[in-house]
Design an enzyme around this catalytic site. Sequence first.
Site, short mmCIF file in Angstrom:
data_model
loop_
_atom_site.label_atom_id
_atom_site.label_comp_id
_atom_site.label_asym_id
_atom_site.label_seq_id
_atom_site.Cartn_x
_atom_site.Cartn_y
_atom_site.Cartn_z
N GLU A 47 10.24 -31.00 40.77
CA GLU A 47 10.87 -29.68 40.55
C GLU A 47 11.45 -29.18 41.87
O GLU A 47 10.83 -29.36 42.93
CB GLU A 47 9.78 -28.70 40.08
N ASN A 110 15.93 -22.52 36.92
CA ASN A 110 15.15 -23.61 37.49
C ASN A 110 15.39 -24.79 36.56
O ASN A 110 14.90 -24.81 35.43
CB ASN A 110 13.67 -23.19 37.54
N LYS A 127 14.12 -24.37 32.83
CA LYS A 127 12.70 -24.03 32.67
C LYS A 127 12.49 -22.78 31.82
O LYS A 127 13.07 -21.72 32.09
CB LYS A 127 12.09 -23.83 34.07
N GLU A 146 9.01 -16.67 40.72
CA GLU A 146 9.96 -17.32 39.80
C GLU A 146 10.55 -16.33 38.80
O GLU A 146 11.71 -16.44 38.42
CB GLU A 146 9.30 -18.49 39.06
N CYS A 172 7.17 -28.14 35.57
CA CYS A 172 5.97 -27.57 36.16
C CYS A 172 5.12 -26.77 35.17
O CYS A 172 4.45 -27.35 34.32
CB CYS A 172 6.31 -26.75 37.39
N ASN A 197 5.53 -28.03 41.43
CA ASN A 197 5.12 -27.51 42.74
C ASN A 197 3.91 -26.64 42.46
O ASN A 197 4.05 -25.50 42.00
CB ASN A 197 6.20 -26.61 43.35
N1 CDT Z 1 6.20 -24.14 39.94
C1 CDT Z 1 5.27 -23.80 39.02
O1 CDT Z 1 5.56 -23.58 37.86
N2 CDT Z 1 4.00 -23.68 39.49
C2 CDT Z 1 2.93 -23.22 38.67
C3 CDT Z 1 1.97 -22.46 39.51
C4 CDT Z 1 1.74 -21.20 38.87
S1 CDT Z 1 0.89 -20.09 39.91
C5 CDT Z 1 1.69 -18.63 39.64
C6 CDT Z 1 2.18 -24.32 37.94
O2 CDT Z 1 1.99 -24.18 36.73
O3 CDT Z 1 1.73 -25.26 38.57
#
Ligand code: CDT
Length: 311
Positions: A47, A110, A127, A146, A172, A197
Site C-alpha cells: 500500500e 488510496n 480503498k 486517512e 490494508c 502499512n
Molecule cells: N493503512 C492501514 O489501513 N492501516 C491500518 C491501521 C489502522 S490503525 C488506525 C490497518 O488496518 O492495519
Amino acid sequence: MTRTLTVGAAQLGPIARDEPRGRVVERMLALLEVADNKRCKLVVYPELALTTFFPRWFTEDQGEIDSFFESEMPGPETQRLFDEAARRGIGFCLGYAELAEEPGRLRRFNTSILVDSGGNIIGKYRKVHLPGHGEYEPQRPFQHLEKRYFEVGDLGFPVFRGFGGIMGMCICNDRRWPETYRVMGLQGVEMVMLGYNTPQINAAVYEPGHLRMFHNHLSMQAGAYQNGVWVIGVAKAGVEEGVEHIGGSCIISPTGEIVAQCRTTGDELITYDCDLDFGRYIRDTTFNFAKHRRIEHYGLITERTGEIPPP
Ligand code: CDT
C-alpha cells in the site's frame, strides 16, 4: 491444464519522508529482478508503495499532502517500473496515492492498480475501509489521518480477468473486514492481492504488541479459507520516520495456511507457485455459496452499519 501462477510478494522496508520517488522505484526494480530470477509472473507491492506513510502527520497545507500523490499513472518516475516489468514479461500490483482530476474537482484516493505482463493497467481499486480519524488527535503518539486525506473508494470491490484467473484487490484495513473478501468471492475471485502499512502499536488504545501480527494473519487467513482464495499480503515494514511497522508479508493458500512468509522488516521478496484451481474444492464443498448461503437471513449486513443491541 494446470493454472499455476508464480507470484512474488515484494515487501518494502521503510521509506523516508525525503526519499525521492526515483530511489523507491530503484528498490522496487531490484525486487523485480529477484522475482524474475525466481520466474515470477506477478509481483505484489505494498500500500502507498511510492512514499512514506504520510497519514501519520497532520497538516492543513494541501500542497504538502499533494506532494505524496500521483496525478498520472504511469508518471515520470513510475514509467521505468512499467517499462522494466513489461520487458521482463511480469505483471504487478501497486499501491499509491491517487490524485484524480475530474471536471470541476480534484479527488484523492488510496488506490491499487493491477498491471498485466505487457505494462497495461487492467484493474483499479480504491480503498473502501479507511481507518483512523479526520482531525488532529493530540493524545495519539502519531496520527492516522486517512479519513482526512482520502475519499472512500467509489469502485466497490471489482474483480478482473488476468494472469489466467480471476483477480481482486483490497488495501490494508480492508483485509480485516469479511465483507471485503465475500463481495469478491461472490464474483468468483481466485486471488486477492493487498498491501498494508500497519504500525506495531495501536495508537488509539493500549493493546498487547503481539496482537498486531496475530490479527494481521488471522484476518487474511480467515478471508482466504472462507472464500477458497489465495491471499497475497504485502507490508511496508520496519521503522519509518520513528514509527515501527509490522512486516509478516505472506502468501496464504485457499486452505487458510501461510505457505511463504517474509523473515525481515526490510526489502524482501518471497514467492510461491499458486495453483489457481486449488481453492475449487473448498468453493465446491464447505463454501459452496450457491448451495449453502442463506441470504434471506443476511439483510442486516447491508441495512445496518453500526450495532444496535436489543432494548
Ligand atoms: N493503512 C492501514 O489501513 N492501516 C491500518 C491501521 C489502522 S490503525 C488506525 C490497518 O488496518 O492495519
